[in-house]
Design an enzyme around this catalytic site. Structure first.
Site, PDB file in Angstrom:
ATOM      1  N   ALA A 127     -15.077   3.172  -0.994  1.00  7.98           N
ATOM      2  CA  ALA A 127     -14.304   1.528  -0.255  1.00  7.98           C
ATOM      3  C   ALA A 127     -12.451   1.817  -0.923  1.00  7.98           C
ATOM      4  CB  ALA A 127     -15.582   0.730  -0.630  1.00  7.98           C
ATOM      5  N   ASP A 147      -4.037   0.425  -8.908  1.00  5.86           N
ATOM      6  CA  ASP A 147      -5.848   0.450  -9.507  1.00  5.86           C
ATOM      7  C   ASP A 147      -5.694   0.238 -11.035  1.00  5.86           C
ATOM      8  OD1 ASP A 147      -5.478   0.632  -6.858  1.00  5.86           O
ATOM      9  OD2 ASP A 147      -6.868   2.897  -7.527  1.00  5.86           O
ATOM     10  N   GLU A 202       0.608  -1.005   0.052  1.00  2.00           N
ATOM     11  CA  GLU A 202      -0.267   0.382   0.317  1.00  2.00           C
ATOM     12  C   GLU A 202       0.937   1.211   0.038  1.00  2.00           C
ATOM     13  OE1 GLU A 202      -3.398   0.173  -1.052  1.00  2.00           O
ATOM     14  OE2 GLU A 202      -3.422  -1.025   0.519  1.00  2.00           O
ATOM     15  N   GLU A 220      -6.571   9.983 -14.231  1.00  4.42           N
ATOM     16  CA  GLU A 220      -7.192  10.588 -12.763  1.00  4.42           C
ATOM     17  C   GLU A 220      -5.918  11.384 -12.185  1.00  4.42           C
ATOM     18  OE1 GLU A 220      -8.880   8.205  -8.710  1.00  4.42           O
ATOM     19  OE2 GLU A 220      -8.606   6.835 -10.620  1.00  4.42           O
TER      20      GLU A 220
END
Length: 416
Positions: A153, A202, A64, A190
């Site tokens: 989420a 992603d 992460e 993005e």
């Protein structure tokens, strides 16, 4: 050495997200999602669509906040999708109907403009902008979209939308499809259009996912290595909380990582190790050095996790995943009380190998790895534990690693 204690406890922007409870009721049947968009398309446009596109969400098993640091990540595409029915237009307008939001937006390919208020339509116009910036000639099309990826989420519903739009526009316009290059365009949309300085994980996961596998992605070279997922169950646990202003917090941490790299004479944290960090820690404030510590150790954990998967060692994999959560909580300061509670409830269960928050954090989802056959007991016990701690009802569901974005050509026929 810094213990990586969180430097602040700013949880004022956490909000309860009651809609996430609907995940228990949400239709997880992929074929029913397809039928829904086909039916709405026929009603709205009085003709059957030319094709169906599906783009999966993702969970990140480990790695992460390492992607924009040119590090390693280990995500998997999941069997939660954004689906789209589409048909070609004779002009250069893209008309999009959202079955879930009950809203409609249109994009003029020749007059792309950002809207003052951010909305889901930005991901569509941004994706078309990225294609045009890359020199592509884009044709107009109509489409109806629906999905079962919970929004906000941490499961990359936005990346799924970007990849679905890029796949649809490429198919309609005859643009060659390259999963890595298109993922880069999704990231560009993005970063430059939506304004979130995300890495490429992603979009590349939604583009390149492989059924039954996680993906070891080297975010420096963009190489993708499929890694078979051991015989375990992967559960997504929606905490029923969201946090506002995640984008600003995300961008702040990206800048802190760049600052840390610069203090060590590097362009990114990919080349850093703990010895170099300790040598330069006095040149950084505590937050900046803590961010670097997380990234350096997280890259090592990702590669160790791949080895654990190769050896079919779910216990070692689970320990690494929980260590990742501790680091995200204490070093990177992106967890939340709700995420911590659901992770700790999970770790109390004998069937759980490991758990951690996933995604950008501050609310949203965590993941847990469990023994197969123990999923329902785990869901029941963790739901009770979490609700007792927080008063909130989580949505917990099993996910399977899936293939990436796909397009299916349909036979054209007039609707009666």
């Amino acid at each position: 050495m810094s213990p990586c204690n969180s430097s602040r406890d700013d949880q004022t922007a956490i909000i309860h997200y009651k809609e996430s409870r609907d995940m228990k009721k949400m239709d997880t049947d992929f074929h029913k999602l397809n039928k829904r968009v086909l039916k709405t398309y026929g009603k709205k446009f009085e003709v059957s669509p030319d094709a169906l596109v599906s783009a999966p969400g993702r969970v990140n098993l480990i790695g992460e906040y390492t992607d924009f640091n040119r590090g390693f990540v280990l995500p998997m595409a999941i069997d939660r999708y954004l689906v789209m029915a589409l048909g070609k237009r004779e002009d250069e307008i893209i008309r999009v109907i959202s079955e879930d939001f009950k809203e409609e937006t249109s994009v003029d390919i020749n007059a792309l403009a950002k809207k003052e208020k951010h909305s889901w339509g930005d991901y569509i116009s941004g994706s078309i902008w990225a294609l045009k910036k890359n020199g592509c000639n884009v044709h107009g099309f109509n489409c109806v979209i629906s999905g079962n990826i919970p929004v906000g989420a941490g499961l990359s519903s936005s990346a799924a939308l970007e990849m679905a739009v890029l796949r649809a526009a490429s198919w309609i316009s005859g643009i060659p499809w390259n999963q890595t290059e298109m993922a880069k365009l999704g990231q560009l949309a993005e970063n430059r259009w939506v304004g979130v300085n995300c890495g490429i994980m992603d979009q590349l996961t939604s583009s390149a996912g492989k059924k039954g596998h996680a993906l070891l992605i080297d975010c420096e070279t963009l190489s993708v290595q499929p890694c078979p997922v051991p015989e375990i169950s992967v559960l997504v646990m929606d905490t029923a909380t969201r946090r506002n202003l995640v984008a600003s917090a995300y961008n702040e941490r990206r800048q802190q990582c760049l600052t840390a790299a610069g203090k060590m004479g590097l362009s990114s944290l990919r080349g850093a190790d703990m010895a170099l960090l300790e040598k330069n820690r006095s040149c950084m404030d505590a937050d900046t050095s803590n961010r670097a510590e997380h990234v350096i150790k997280e890259n090592i954990r990702v590669l160790d996790a791949v080895q654990a998967m190769e050896k079919n060692d779910p216990r070692k994999l689970g320990k690494l995943i929980y260590k990742s959560h501790e680091s995200l909580r204490d070093c990177f300061d992106v967890s939340s009380p709700a995420l911590n509670d659901i992770v700790e409830c999970s770790m109390e269960e004998p069937a759980c190998f490991g758990a951690r928050m996933t995604g950008a954090g501050f609310g949203g989802c965590a993941i847990a790895l469990t023994e197969k056959g123990k999923e329902q007991e785990f869901i029941r016990n963790v739901s009770l534990c979490y609700e007792k701690k927080t008063g909130l009802e989580p949505a917990i569901y099993v996910c399977s690693p899936s293939d990436g974005v796909a397009v299916k050509t349909l036979k054209k026929s007039l609707m009666s």
